[in-house]
Enzyme design. Sequence first.
Site, PDB file in Angstrom:
ATOM      1  N   ARG A   1      16.988 -11.579   8.709  1.00  0.00           N
ATOM      2  CA  ARG A   1      16.117 -12.365   9.580  1.00  0.00           C
ATOM      3  C   ARG A   1      14.673 -12.403   9.110  1.00  0.00           C
ATOM      4  NH1 ARG A   1      20.282 -10.560  12.047  1.00  0.00           N
ATOM      5  NH2 ARG A   1      19.630  -8.633  11.062  1.00  0.00           N
ATOM      6  N   THR A   2      14.138 -11.250   8.777  1.00  0.00           N
ATOM      7  CA  THR A   2      12.712 -11.213   8.459  1.00  0.00           C
ATOM      8  C   THR A   2      12.420 -12.028   7.199  1.00  0.00           C
ATOM      9  OG1 THR A   2      12.622  -9.019   9.452  1.00  0.00           O
ATOM     10  CG2 THR A   2      10.738  -9.676   8.127  1.00  0.00           C
TER      11      THR A   2
ATOM     12  N   LYS B   1      13.117  -1.916 -14.057  1.00  0.00           N
ATOM     13  CA  LYS B   1      12.918  -1.480 -15.447  1.00  0.00           C
ATOM     14  C   LYS B   1      11.732  -0.534 -15.537  1.00  0.00           C
ATOM     15  CE  LYS B   1      14.048  -6.073 -16.976  1.00  0.00           C
ATOM     16  NZ  LYS B   1      13.244  -7.166 -17.490  1.00  0.00           N
TER      17      LYS B   1
ATOM     18  N   ARG C   1       8.242  -5.807   2.004  1.00  0.00           N
ATOM     19  CA  ARG C   1       9.038  -4.814   2.735  1.00  0.00           C
ATOM     20  C   ARG C   1       9.406  -3.714   1.763  1.00  0.00           C
ATOM     21  NH1 ARG C   1      14.231  -5.571   6.641  1.00  0.00           N
ATOM     22  NH2 ARG C   1      12.527  -6.149   8.015  1.00  0.00           N
TER      23      ARG C   1
ATOM     24  N   HIS D   1       6.088  -2.513  11.614  1.00  0.00           N
ATOM     25  CA  HIS D   1       6.765  -3.804  11.430  1.00  0.00           C
ATOM     26  C   HIS D   1       6.022  -4.783  12.333  1.00  0.00           C
ATOM     27  CE1 HIS D   1       9.725  -6.731  10.557  1.00  0.00           C
ATOM     28  NE2 HIS D   1      10.830  -6.077  10.842  1.00  0.00           N
TER      29      HIS D   1
END
Length: 322
Positions: free
Chosen positions: A64-65, A92, A114, A144
Amino acid sequence: MTEQLRPDGSLRHLLTLETLNRGQIERLLDRSQTFVRPLGEPPPRSALLAGFTVANLFTEPSTRTRVSFELAAKRLGADVVNLEVQLSSRVKGESMLDTVYTLQALHVDALVIRDAEAGVPGLVADNVAPHVSVLSAGEAHLSHPTQGLLDALTIYQRKQRFAGLAVAIVGDIRHSRVARSAWQVLRALGVTDLRIVAPAALMPAADEFQGCTRTRSITKGLEGVDVIMMLRVQKERFGEAEVPDGEKYFAAWGLTPERLALARSNAIVMHPQPMNRGVEIASVVADGPQSVIRDQVRNGVAVRMAVLAEVLGTRAGAGARP
Ligand code: NCD
């Protein structure tokens, strides 16, 4: 702590709701509401952010986010890049900051981040060029902010007020950034009866959630409340501690119709998703008439449009783009 405001007081980054005052939060919520449309109607579109580029940099799973940040940016006319982290050079060994500098060289104006590690959005915000904004899409268990805003907007749409509401946040509060942002935003908006309802092992530390009442009884916690916020058991954040068994958890902590009946008859049921049906919530409740879980998703796009418009829009308005 990273300064989120520009010298003129406008919002540049959104990393946490903790330092925003009531007026700043209300402004974001009012702006979000202008982007809400009933389902079935086309979503609003504008060219406010035409010429801007937004990058989604997600190193933790998200449905969703991430999708709603992408739709929000596109509906405001911005270009969007989604960094597939499995394919990125971070694996890497390139540091997060090098990835960020690469995106910056590609004329990215806003970075949506995030990450499971505390401090990453702030670190990036402290190191980007002055014209670049950083928006947290979830920082460890800590913050959040756009979820907090969409939760507040969803409550306001149904209740038309914050003062006098009783709100229960139930479940894995210890590991929940959703709960922390909800607490910050609801406290700022004047909710005084905010209840933390959790088993001992999932309670937050004693110095957190100041001003909330704490109870280990789901019966007491739900009695007479206007809003119930259920939380997912955040299995990925348990570390060494034992993850609760789903069936046992449901028996003790699941939101069933019987438990829902303890709340006010017009109480609303929220969940940030992803939901573990039959663990923290019964399907009949999640899909029932008191559930506003899908409104939360819809409001998420509106809130993210408002936040993007807020952080980049002043530059657009100042004629920064042709
Ligand atoms: C939440 C998250 O990632 O913090 N999901 C979301 O953004 N709606 C909640 C969760 O994962 O339980």
